[in-house]
Design a protein around this motif. Structure first.
Motif, short mmCIF file in Angstrom:
data_model
loop_
_atom_site.label_atom_id
_atom_site.label_comp_id
_atom_site.label_asym_id
_atom_site.label_seq_id
_atom_site.Cartn_x
_atom_site.Cartn_y
_atom_site.Cartn_z
N TYR A 158 -42.90 -3.97 -16.56
CA TYR A 158 -42.15 -5.23 -16.55
C TYR A 158 -41.74 -5.63 -17.97
N HIS A 159 -40.54 -6.16 -18.10
CA HIS A 159 -40.06 -6.67 -19.38
C HIS A 159 -39.70 -8.15 -19.29
N HIS A 163 -35.68 4.71 -13.95
CA HIS A 163 -34.79 3.65 -13.46
C HIS A 163 -34.91 2.48 -14.43
N THR A 164 -33.80 1.93 -14.81
CA THR A 164 -33.81 0.74 -15.66
C THR A 164 -33.13 -0.38 -14.89
N ILE A 165 -33.85 -1.47 -14.73
CA ILE A 165 -33.33 -2.62 -13.99
C ILE A 165 -32.93 -3.69 -14.99
N TYR A 166 -31.67 -4.12 -14.88
CA TYR A 166 -31.12 -5.12 -15.79
C TYR A 166 -30.84 -6.41 -15.05
N VAL A 216 -29.19 -1.43 -11.28
CA VAL A 216 -30.18 -0.39 -11.50
C VAL A 216 -29.48 0.88 -11.98
N GLU A 217 -29.90 1.33 -13.16
CA GLU A 217 -29.43 2.61 -13.67
C GLU A 217 -30.47 3.67 -13.34
N LYS A 265 -32.92 -6.14 -20.19
CA LYS A 265 -33.74 -5.21 -19.40
C LYS A 265 -34.89 -5.98 -18.78
N ALA A 266 -35.00 -5.90 -17.45
CA ALA A 266 -36.05 -6.59 -16.71
C ALA A 266 -37.24 -5.69 -16.46
#
Length: 149
Positions: free
Chosen positions: A67-68, A97-100, A79-80, A106-107
């Protein structure tokens, strides 16, 4: 900054995805990432219907969530997906996976390791040899590792 060639899911956070602390619940991150992977496979030419025809399904050995920033109700996320490891001999894979958040922050990052399973034999299997070309179209991370053993 959006990376269109790596973005495979965009959508609004729904009420049903919120936990008692009024932010995105932990299992929702996994759901978004699974949908993004499915979308990515379909985009490169391998839909889950193709896997079903061959009686092959994905299996995860590890899923790590970092988590960010909090994600809240009604926010829009994207989602990337990028592959960061692939074994050419046994089709085992790792994805990042990077969730923005909608503001570009970035989340979370979700890392998974997995492989393909023969749904009849219930054992690990390789993807069909003629599908290896599709793998080349999956976005790769800067630290991507190809293994050939």
């Amino acid at each position: 900054m959006a990376t269109p060639e790596k973005t495979f899911y965009e959508g609004q956070v729904l009420w049903a995805q919120i936990d008692a602390n009024r932010h995105l619940r932990h299992s929702s991150y996994a759901d978004f990432c699974a949908q993004a992977r499915s979308n990515m496979l379909k985009k490169i030419g391998l839909s889950l219907t193709d896997f079903a025809k061959h009686q092959i399904g994905p299996i995860l050995f590890r899923e790590e969530l970092i988590y960010h920033r909090e994600v809240h109700l009604d926010e829009f996320i994207r989602v990337e997906v990028e592959m960061n490891k692939y074994n050419l001999k046994n089709s085992r894979f790792s994805f990042r996976h990077t969730i923005y958040k909608e503001n570009g922050v970035k989340a979370a990052e979700v890392n998974v390791d997995g492989a393909w399973m023969d749904l009849k034999a219930r054992k690990l299997t390789n993807i069909p040899a003629d599908w290896q070309g599709y793998i080349q179209h999956i976005p790769k991370s800067d630290d991507y590792i190809a293994i050939n053993e």
